[in-house]
Design a protein around this motif. Sequence first.
Motif, mmCIF file in Angstrom:
data_model
loop_
_atom_site.group_PDB
_atom_site.id
_atom_site.type_symbol
_atom_site.label_atom_id
_atom_site.label_comp_id
_atom_site.label_asym_id
_atom_site.label_seq_id
_atom_site.Cartn_x
_atom_site.Cartn_y
_atom_site.Cartn_z
ATOM 1 N N GLN A 51 103.553 22.211 -89.862
ATOM 2 C CA GLN A 51 104.305 22.493 -88.643
ATOM 3 C C GLN A 51 104.513 23.989 -88.440
ATOM 4 N N LEU A 52 104.755 24.699 -89.537
ATOM 5 C CA LEU A 52 104.927 26.149 -89.424
ATOM 6 C C LEU A 52 103.620 26.826 -89.027
ATOM 7 N N LYS A 53 102.507 26.318 -89.544
ATOM 8 C CA LYS A 53 101.202 26.887 -89.198
ATOM 9 C C LYS A 53 100.919 26.689 -87.717
ATOM 10 N N THR A 54 101.238 25.506 -87.200
ATOM 11 C CA THR A 54 101.039 25.225 -85.780
ATOM 12 C C THR A 54 101.910 26.141 -84.926
ATOM 13 N N HIS A 55 103.159 26.283 -85.319
ATOM 14 C CA HIS A 55 104.095 27.142 -84.574
ATOM 15 C C HIS A 55 103.624 28.593 -84.587
ATOM 16 N N SER A 56 103.162 29.050 -85.750
ATOM 17 C CA SER A 56 102.684 30.422 -85.877
ATOM 18 C C SER A 56 101.438 30.656 -85.025
ATOM 19 N N THR A 57 100.535 29.675 -85.010
ATOM 20 C CA THR A 57 99.300 29.786 -84.227
ATOM 21 C C THR A 57 99.617 29.911 -82.736
ATOM 22 N N GLN A 58 100.595 29.144 -82.274
ATOM 23 C CA GLN A 58 100.987 29.212 -80.868
ATOM 24 C C GLN A 58 101.558 30.586 -80.513
ATOM 25 N N LEU A 59 102.370 31.112 -81.401
ATOM 26 C CA LEU A 59 102.948 32.439 -81.161
ATOM 27 C C LEU A 59 101.873 33.520 -81.148
ATOM 28 N N GLU A 60 100.929 33.415 -82.085
ATOM 29 C CA GLU A 60 99.858 34.407 -82.160
ATOM 30 C C GLU A 60 98.976 34.360 -80.915
ATOM 31 N N ALA A 61 98.742 33.144 -80.389
ATOM 32 C CA ALA A 61 97.927 33.004 -79.182
ATOM 33 C C ALA A 61 98.616 33.683 -77.991
ATOM 34 N N SER A 62 99.927 33.503 -77.894
ATOM 35 C CA SER A 62 100.677 34.140 -76.804
ATOM 36 C C SER A 62 100.657 35.661 -76.935
ATOM 37 N N LEU A 63 100.763 36.127 -78.177
ATOM 38 C CA LEU A 63 100.743 37.571 -78.412
ATOM 39 C C LEU A 63 99.386 38.175 -78.048
ATOM 40 N N LYS A 64 98.318 37.504 -78.424
ATOM 41 C CA LYS A 64 96.968 37.991 -78.106
ATOM 42 C C LYS A 64 96.745 38.029 -76.599
ATOM 43 N N GLN A 65 97.285 37.036 -75.900
ATOM 44 C CA GLN A 65 97.152 37.004 -74.439
ATOM 45 C C GLN A 65 97.870 38.191 -73.802
ATOM 46 N N LYS A 66 99.065 38.492 -74.309
ATOM 47 C CA LYS A 66 99.820 39.634 -73.805
ATOM 48 C C LYS A 66 99.077 40.948 -74.063
ATOM 49 N N TYR A 67 98.514 41.049 -75.265
ATOM 50 C CA TYR A 67 97.828 42.294 -75.601
ATOM 51 C C TYR A 67 96.525 42.455 -74.824
ATOM 52 N N LEU A 99 104.827 46.767 -70.333
ATOM 53 C CA LEU A 99 104.005 45.776 -71.026
ATOM 54 C C LEU A 99 104.029 46.006 -72.539
ATOM 55 N N ASN A 100 103.940 47.278 -72.933
ATOM 56 C CA ASN A 100 103.962 47.603 -74.354
ATOM 57 C C ASN A 100 105.316 47.228 -74.973
ATOM 58 N N ASN A 101 106.391 47.509 -74.258
ATOM 59 C CA ASN A 101 107.720 47.132 -74.739
ATOM 60 C C ASN A 101 107.856 45.620 -74.850
ATOM 61 N N SER A 102 107.248 44.915 -73.888
ATOM 62 C CA SER A 102 107.296 43.453 -73.901
ATOM 63 C C SER A 102 106.577 42.894 -75.125
#
Length: 205
Positions: A51-67, A99-102
């Motif tokens: 469950q933690l791996k799934t949660h982390s993957t979702q967060l990383e995907a959102s971060l990559k999209q922002k970047y 955007l960078n601050n976000s």
Amino acid sequence: MMNKIKTLVVAFLLISFASSAQTNDQPLKFGYTNVEYILLQMPESKQIESQLKTHSTQLEASLKQKYSEYEAKMQAYEKGASTMDKTIREDKEKELMNLNNSIQEFQRSAQTSLQQKEKSLVDPVIAKIDKAIKDVAKENNFTYVISNQALLAGPEGGDISPLVLKKLGVDPAKAQVQSEPAASKPAATTTPATPAKSNAKKKKN
């Protein structure tokens, strides 16, 4: 975080058993165990990790999209900055800064979110282990139960971990033997990758 919870559990055990011993004036009997080791042997451990791996993957995907959005806007800015009107250029620079601050704020929030998720998953299991340790100690007349990580030497019969595992419904014979259980964790807290910073260079008219 998990080590902190484990320490609190062990400390509570020591206080409760010491009080009982003083009241009943019974001979001292010491036992030891390792909360993290027991947690690693439980089926819930793999579920928590998944469950933690799934949660982390979702967060990383959102971060990559922002970047990715930040990089695209940065490239567009750098390509056209020299021909932009001053007002437009300053507006683009402000947008890039926001955007960078976000991105930086999202990284901090993501780490907090992972820690809270881990705590919400681990706490109920720690509570089960806590109860099992207390039950085993009471049933076997142990006055004190301490963490084996703080133990320099002790008799093999003092290790109550197999009894605690049985109490939790885990077969000790099938449990993975770990000489250093603290070296691994049931659920690693993954920090989303930190993107490299790109600084907008302001060009004056």
